[in-house]
Design a protein around this motif. Structure first.
Motif, PDB file in Angstrom:
ATOM      1  N   TYR A 169       0.844  -1.183   0.000  1.00  0.00           N
ATOM      2  CA  TYR A 169       0.000   0.000   0.000  1.00  0.00           C
ATOM      3  C   TYR A 169       0.884   1.240   0.000  1.00  0.00           C
ATOM      4  O   TYR A 169       1.988   1.243   0.552  1.00  0.00           O
ATOM      5  N   TYR A 215      -9.108 -12.379   7.677  1.00  0.00           N
ATOM      6  CA  TYR A 215      -8.732 -11.029   7.292  1.00  0.00           C
ATOM      7  C   TYR A 215      -8.698 -10.072   8.472  1.00  0.00           C
ATOM      8  O   TYR A 215      -8.317  -8.923   8.318  1.00  0.00           O
ATOM      9  N   MET A 225     -15.851  -7.482   5.969  1.00  0.00           N
ATOM     10  CA  MET A 225     -15.536  -7.053   7.333  1.00  0.00           C
ATOM     11  C   MET A 225     -15.159  -5.575   7.317  1.00  0.00           C
ATOM     12  O   MET A 225     -14.701  -5.048   6.304  1.00  0.00           O
ATOM     13  N   ALA A 259     -14.294  -9.664  -0.090  1.00  0.00           N
ATOM     14  CA  ALA A 259     -14.695 -11.000   0.357  1.00  0.00           C
ATOM     15  C   ALA A 259     -13.695 -12.082  -0.014  1.00  0.00           C
ATOM     16  O   ALA A 259     -13.402 -12.967   0.773  1.00  0.00           O
ATOM     17  N   ASN A 260     -13.135 -12.004  -1.199  1.00  0.00           N
ATOM     18  CA  ASN A 260     -12.345 -13.140  -1.688  1.00  0.00           C
ATOM     19  C   ASN A 260     -10.846 -12.999  -1.503  1.00  0.00           C
ATOM     20  O   ASN A 260     -10.144 -13.999  -1.348  1.00  0.00           O
ATOM     21  N   THR A 261     -10.346 -11.774  -1.542  1.00  0.00           N
ATOM     22  CA  THR A 261      -8.896 -11.598  -1.573  1.00  0.00           C
ATOM     23  C   THR A 261      -8.318 -11.045  -0.282  1.00  0.00           C
ATOM     24  O   THR A 261      -7.104 -11.056  -0.108  1.00  0.00           O
ATOM     25  N   GLY A 262      -9.151 -10.548   0.594  1.00  0.00           N
ATOM     26  CA  GLY A 262      -8.631  -9.923   1.801  1.00  0.00           C
ATOM     27  C   GLY A 262      -8.072  -8.541   1.572  1.00  0.00           C
ATOM     28  O   GLY A 262      -7.517  -7.927   2.479  1.00  0.00           O
ATOM     29  N   GLU A 263      -8.206  -8.043   0.348  1.00  0.00           N
ATOM     30  CA  GLU A 263      -7.723  -6.686   0.074  1.00  0.00           C
ATOM     31  C   GLU A 263      -8.472  -5.696   0.941  1.00  0.00           C
ATOM     32  O   GLU A 263      -9.691  -5.766   1.082  1.00  0.00           O
ATOM     33  N   LEU A 264      -7.736  -4.793   1.549  1.00  0.00           N
ATOM     34  CA  LEU A 264      -8.324  -3.767   2.394  1.00  0.00           C
ATOM     35  C   LEU A 264      -8.488  -2.468   1.623  1.00  0.00           C
ATOM     36  O   LEU A 264      -7.572  -2.026   0.940  1.00  0.00           O
ATOM     37  N   PHE A 265      -9.649  -1.884   1.749  1.00  0.00           N
ATOM     38  CA  PHE A 265      -9.913  -0.562   1.202  1.00  0.00           C
ATOM     39  C   PHE A 265      -9.971   0.411   2.363  1.00  0.00           C
ATOM     40  O   PHE A 265     -10.568   0.113   3.400  1.00  0.00           O
TER      41      PHE A 265
END
Lengths: 114, 114
Positions: A36, A99, B31, B98-104
């Motif tokens: 990031y 997560y 989440m 949901a699928n990748t755990g990528e955080l926004f």
């Protein structure tokens, strides 16, 4: 247990020269890995991610990173630095299934000299 | 990708008062989390915001100091209670894919306590 180490707290490069930001991780699971970027007074933006496909991952703005399991590394590179790349960079590790256990590295501050 | 809106973007508060930060996600994420970023530091997870139930707090953070609500999938609030100058930080809301755990991430709320 998971941990992330960013080996350099600060990196300074000249505009037009290559960028290398180093990240090593430790994980009990098969991890997802992210980089990031945070520009001054801004939130965090995803540069790139490794989840389990190709080990060489290409991201936005010309950045890429290579997942090396044998070295437990996920170093971020860019062939030619631009002034707009000056920012704080965070390496992040996450188990694929939990997560809420995302771990942030301490960050590397990148300066670009004109 | 999800867009996360936070408000206020910044505030200056008096010691002993409380401030509530709001976070709105424009799509349903799996989440939601609240992070703190102290000056010059990396991100530290405060808690996971659970829809319709009490948040899950990390070590060192307690509900009395940082009450969190998440009445629905796309909205959450964090309150910083009885503030002291040590609470001066950036507080960031994030949501995970949901699928990748990528955080926004939201752009953060920059809090200064005098």
């Amino acid at each position: 247990a998971q941990s992330v180490t960013q080996l350099d707290s600060h990196v300074s490069v000249s505009e037009g020269t290559p960028v290398l930001l180093r990240c090593n991780y430790s994980s009990s699971y098969s991890p997802s890995l992210f980089w990031y970027v945070q520009h001054p007074n801004k939130g965090l933006q995803l540069l790139l991610k490794y989840t389990s496909a190709a080990t060489l991952v290409k991201g936005i703005n010309g950045f890429e990173a290579e997942f090396k399991k044998s070295e437990t590394s996920f170093h971020l590179t860019k062939p030619s630095a631009h002034m707009s790349d000056a920012a704080e960079y965070f390496c992040v590790v996450s188990p694929k299934t939990s997560y809420d256990k995302v771990i942030f590295g301490p960050g590397t501050s990148l300066s670009v000299i004109p | 990708s999800a867009v996360i809106s936070q408000k206020p973007s910044r505030d200056i508060c008096q010691r002993g008062t409380s401030l509530t930060i709001q976070c709105q996600v424009d799509s349903q994420v799996t989440m939601m989390f609240w992070y703190r970023q102290q000056p010059g530091q990396s991100l530290t997870l405060i808690a996971t915001a659970n829809q319709g139930s009490e948040a899950t707090y990390e070590s060192g953070f307690v509900i009395d100091k940082f009450p969190i609500s998440r009445p629905n999938l796309t909205f959450s609030t964090l309150t910083v209670s009885n503030m002291s100058p040590e609470d001066s930080s950036i507080y960031l809301c994030s949501g995970s894919a949901a699928n990748t755990g990528e955080l926004f991430f939201g752009e953060g709320s920059r809090l200064t306590v005098l």
